[in-house]
Write an enzyme that holds these catalytic residues in place. Structure first.
Site, PDB file in Angstrom:
ATOM      1  N   LYS A 116       0.844  -1.197   0.193  1.00 21.48           N
ATOM      2  CA  LYS A 116      -0.008  -0.038  -0.098  1.00 21.48           C
ATOM      3  C   LYS A 116       0.770   1.128  -0.244  1.00 21.48           C
ATOM      4  CE  LYS A 116      -4.043  -2.114   2.371  1.00 21.48           C
ATOM      5  NZ  LYS A 116      -4.954  -2.497   1.381  1.00 21.48           N
ATOM      6  N   GLU A 200      -3.124   7.464   7.292  1.00 21.67           N
ATOM      7  CA  GLU A 200      -3.666   8.235   6.346  1.00 21.67           C
ATOM      8  C   GLU A 200      -4.717   8.892   6.835  1.00 21.67           C
ATOM      9  OE1 GLU A 200      -4.126   5.921   2.833  1.00 21.67           O
ATOM     10  OE2 GLU A 200      -5.938   5.313   3.412  1.00 21.67           O
ATOM     11  N   GLU A 288      -6.135   1.508  -3.437  1.00 24.26           N
ATOM     12  CA  GLU A 288      -5.142   0.587  -3.819  1.00 24.26           C
ATOM     13  C   GLU A 288      -5.753   0.041  -5.265  1.00 24.26           C
ATOM     14  OE1 GLU A 288      -5.083  -3.059  -1.394  1.00 24.26           O
ATOM     15  OE2 GLU A 288      -7.157  -3.222  -1.436  1.00 24.26           O
ATOM     16  N   ASN A 290      -6.046  -3.679  -7.153  1.00 27.28           N
ATOM     17  CA  ASN A 290      -6.027  -5.021  -7.161  1.00 27.28           C
ATOM     18  C   ASN A 290      -5.628  -5.955  -8.353  1.00 27.28           C
ATOM     19  OD1 ASN A 290      -6.676  -5.407  -4.170  1.00 27.28           O
ATOM     20  ND2 ASN A 290      -8.848  -4.815  -4.761  1.00 27.28           N
ATOM     21  N   PHE A 348     -22.305 -12.568  13.096  1.00 31.89           N
ATOM     22  CA  PHE A 348     -22.044 -13.159  12.055  1.00 31.89           C
ATOM     23  C   PHE A 348     -20.697 -14.308  12.336  1.00 31.89           C
ATOM     24  CE2 PHE A 348     -23.728  -8.840  11.132  1.00 31.89           C
ATOM     25  CZ  PHE A 348     -24.449  -8.949  10.160  1.00 31.89           C
TER      26      PHE A 348
END
Ligand code: ADP
Length: 664
Positions: A116, A200, A288, A290, A348
């Protein structure tokens, strides 16, 4: 073109790639671990090679095993799918050394984008907007605080090697920056064996919008519109759609052109995705890239009519793109929902086990199902517990959502818990329907988790009518079976009481063409269907003045029926008037009191216990850390109390609901 390719992956994505290869007349080789010997991707491929034991580190992640499998079967190229080896530069190099083609971008593009921090620098240089922040590695918690102050709170602390939402923490003040640094570093170390983190600016009200690009070996790069993936849970995408309800044509073009510039800067030659974060003013910032096929690529395929896997294969085989930017047209709307084996009502938790029944909705122009499972198959603890990706299409967003809701109603899964109730609730959520999305949508709309009360309330009258219909069919069969001796014919009764949700609904039923009329509360409804006993899905029309086309899942349960509709589950019992009066007098069994225990909310490893017997604890205090699916879960005290007995020790494997701590 290749004659034979190997798919270095499993599950739905392996099946997806095999489908396109078949269409192109290319033979396919699957690879599998012990846990996957009966998996769908193995059944679908022309050949299959065993590559090791179940843990992926001992099978799907070993580059040499894949290279060996290629040599053994004569596969000329490898499609890596997503995850596993797809973004591992060493894998690509191992293939190159063996003269096998990698169906994906060049090693330098993967390397440049795999990190990154590095990719952000590169994006900056290519003229792509990046999130303001500090592009260096943070040494320790104190430096994290210093930098965070410079950048200005709130900030995001991120693992440079991060992926899949792991190793990322939001910090709004010094203390959170310190804690975030430590937990992001730890998670990065355990998940990626690389603990570098950076800081960031946190973009407020962020939307996640990404651009699909496609490049060939001749320097042609085009963008295929965007996907909005703002509906996320713990930074993991849950719902994706294309196009985005937020973008204007001008912003789409600006984002597309920046994505293409970045792809060109790394000689990108394959399908790839440039992810952006977009603020409320439609400013967009690079997150980013991919360098692989994305999970959510089907929504792009549905609105562009292109087969991305086919293009990846053709480009890898040396073909040039035959489509130019001006040929790319976006038609209609597509939504994808990720169907997971997890229990939405229990935070979950992954739910592994066997799919005792599995009937996906039928595919057609409005429905696409990408799956790697089948009835009788198993969702194992070793891999991502995804069951399928369900996509719905429509000419406009509203219709795509309608088709998705219907497809979710049809999705019949038994044997393990799944998140369809949650997906159905999202699809029915007014804010989702309005398209007012941010990546905080789920956290904001379900701040205390997801509960049955969050489901859209099904109209009782409609379900009463369906329960009555279903019950009447059962009674008709029973009476016809019970030996109709002349003079002793049994006629099904017409007056019933339908009970569910603590309410009783007295009804009177009468046969009409194709179904029954139902008198309820002085009104008359009609219910018509060709449903028959044993069919899992009731499809029919209930008319209460308007026609309601309903799909309801029906399970027989003791003397009643469990009905599923709109994500809700309703246990209905249909009784005669007298039986209903007697049922009201039956004693009710109280559930056991579990409040004095800390139970493991999931199967996992007890990493640490922060408390000792006899210790006094305050609400919110950390009690234990349980690791499951590579995620550390911190268990905290629900209220003040005193620790009684410890029932487990660090290093223990825990089953779901296993006792960890008993309070006094
Ligand atoms: P990963 O590689 O783990 O998927 P990403 O950098 O793509 O990580 O970020 C995943 C998600 O985290 C994004 O979709 C977004 O929701 C959130 N996110 C990442 N960076 C920021 C940021 N600076 N501000 C706000 N949200 C962010």
């Amino acid at each position: 073109m290749f004659k034979k390719i190997l798919i270095a992956n499993r599950g739905e994505i392996a099946c997806r790639v095999i489908k396109t290869a078949k269409k192109m007349g290319i033979a396919t080789v699957a690879v599998y671990s012990d846990a996957d010997k009966d998996a769908l991707h193995v059944q679908m491929a022309d050949e299959a090679v065993h590559i090791g034991p179940p843990p992926s580190a001992q099978s799907y992640l070993i580059a040499e095993r894949i290279v060996e499998a290629c040599k053994k079967t004569g596969a000329e190229a490898v499609h890596p799918g997503y995850g596993f080896l797809s973004e591992k530069r060493e894998f690509q190099e191992a293939l190159a050394a063996a003269g096998i083609v990698f169906i994906g971008p060049g090693a330098h593009a993967i390397f440049a984008m795999g990190d990154k921090i590095e990719s952000k620098k590169l994006a900056n240089a290519a003229g792509v907007n990046t999130v303001p922040g500090f592009m260096g590695v943070i040494k320790d918690a104190e430096e994290a605080v210093t930098i965070a102050r410079q950048v200005g709170y709130p900030v995001m602390i991120k693992a440079s090697a991060g992926g899949g939402g792991k190793g990322m923490r939001l910090a709004r003040n010094d203390q959170e920056a310190r804690e975030g640094f430590v937990s992001a570093t730890n998670e990065a170390k355990s998940s990626f064996a690389d603990d570098r983190v950076f800081v960031e600016k946190y973009i407020e009200q962020p939307r996640h919008i990404e651009i699909q690009v496609l490049g060939d070996s001749f320097g042609n790069v085009i963008y295929l519109g965007e996907r909005e993936c703002s509906i996320q849970r713990r930074h993991q995408k849950v719902i994706e759609e294309a196009p985005s309800p937020f973008l204007t044509e001008a912003v789409r073009k600006a984002m597309g052109e920046q994505a293409v510039a970045l792809a060109k800067a790394v000689d990108y030659k394959s399908a790839g995705t440039v992810e952006f974060i977009v603020d409320a003013q439609r400013n967009f910032f690079f997150l980013e890239m991919n360098t692989r096929l994305q999970v959510e690529h089907p929504v792009t395929e549905l609105i562009t009519g292109l087969d991305l896997v086919e293009w990846m294969i053709r480009i890898a085989a040396g073909e040039a793109l035959t489509i130019q930017q001006k040929d790319v047209k976006l038609h209609g709307w597509a939504v994808e929902a990720r169907v997971y084996a997890e229990d939405p009502f229990r935070n979950f938790l992954p739910s592994i086990g066997r799919l005792t029944r599995y009937i996906p909705p039928a595919e057609g122009p409005n429905v696409r199902v990408d799956t790697g499972v089948y009835e009788g198959g198993e969702i194992s603890m070793f891999y991502d517990p995804m069951i399928a990706k369900l996509c719905a299409y429509g000419p406009v967003r509203e219709l795509a959502i309608t088709h998705m809701r219907q497809a979710l109603d049809e999705y019949f899964i038994r044997g393990l818990s799944h998140n369809i109730p949650f997906l159905a609730a999202l699809m029915a959520h007014p804010r989702f329907v309005r398209g007012e999305l941010t990546t905080n949508f789920i956290a904001e709309e379900y701040p205390h988790g997801f509960h049955a009360e969050d489901l859209p309330v099904p109209s009782p009258a409609l379900l009463v009518a369906v329960a009555a219909f279903v019950h009447r069919k059962h009674v008709e069969r029973e009476t016809s079976l019970s030996g109709q001796l002349p003079g002793h014919e049994v006629k099904p009764a017409d007056a019933w009481v339908v009970q569910f949700g603590g309410n009783s609904y007295p009804i009177v039923l009468a046969p009409i063409a194709g179904g029954y009329s139902v008198e309820l509360d002085g009104a008359t409804l009609s219910v018509t269907s060709d449903w028959g006993i044993g069919q899992p899905l009731f499809r029919g029309v209930v008319n209460d003045g308007n026609d309601h086309h309903l799909v309801v899942q029906v399970d027989r349960q003791n003397i009643g029926y469990r009905l599923f509709h709109g994500g809700s589950r309703v246990d209905a019992v249909v009784l005669s008037q007298r039986a209903s009066e007697l049922a009201a007098l039956m004693p009710k069994k109280a559930p056991p009191d579990l409040s004095k225990y800390l139970l493991s909310p999931m199967p996992g490893l007890l990493v640490s216990l922060a408390i000792a017997e006899g210790q006094e604890i305050k609400a919110g205090e950390v009690l234990a850390v349980v690791e499951a699916m590579k995620m550390e879960n911190i268990l905290r005290a629900a209220r003040d109390g005193i620790v009684g007995k410890l029932h487990a020790k660090p290093g223990d494997s825990l089953a779901v609901d296993q006792k960890i701590v008993e309070f006094v």
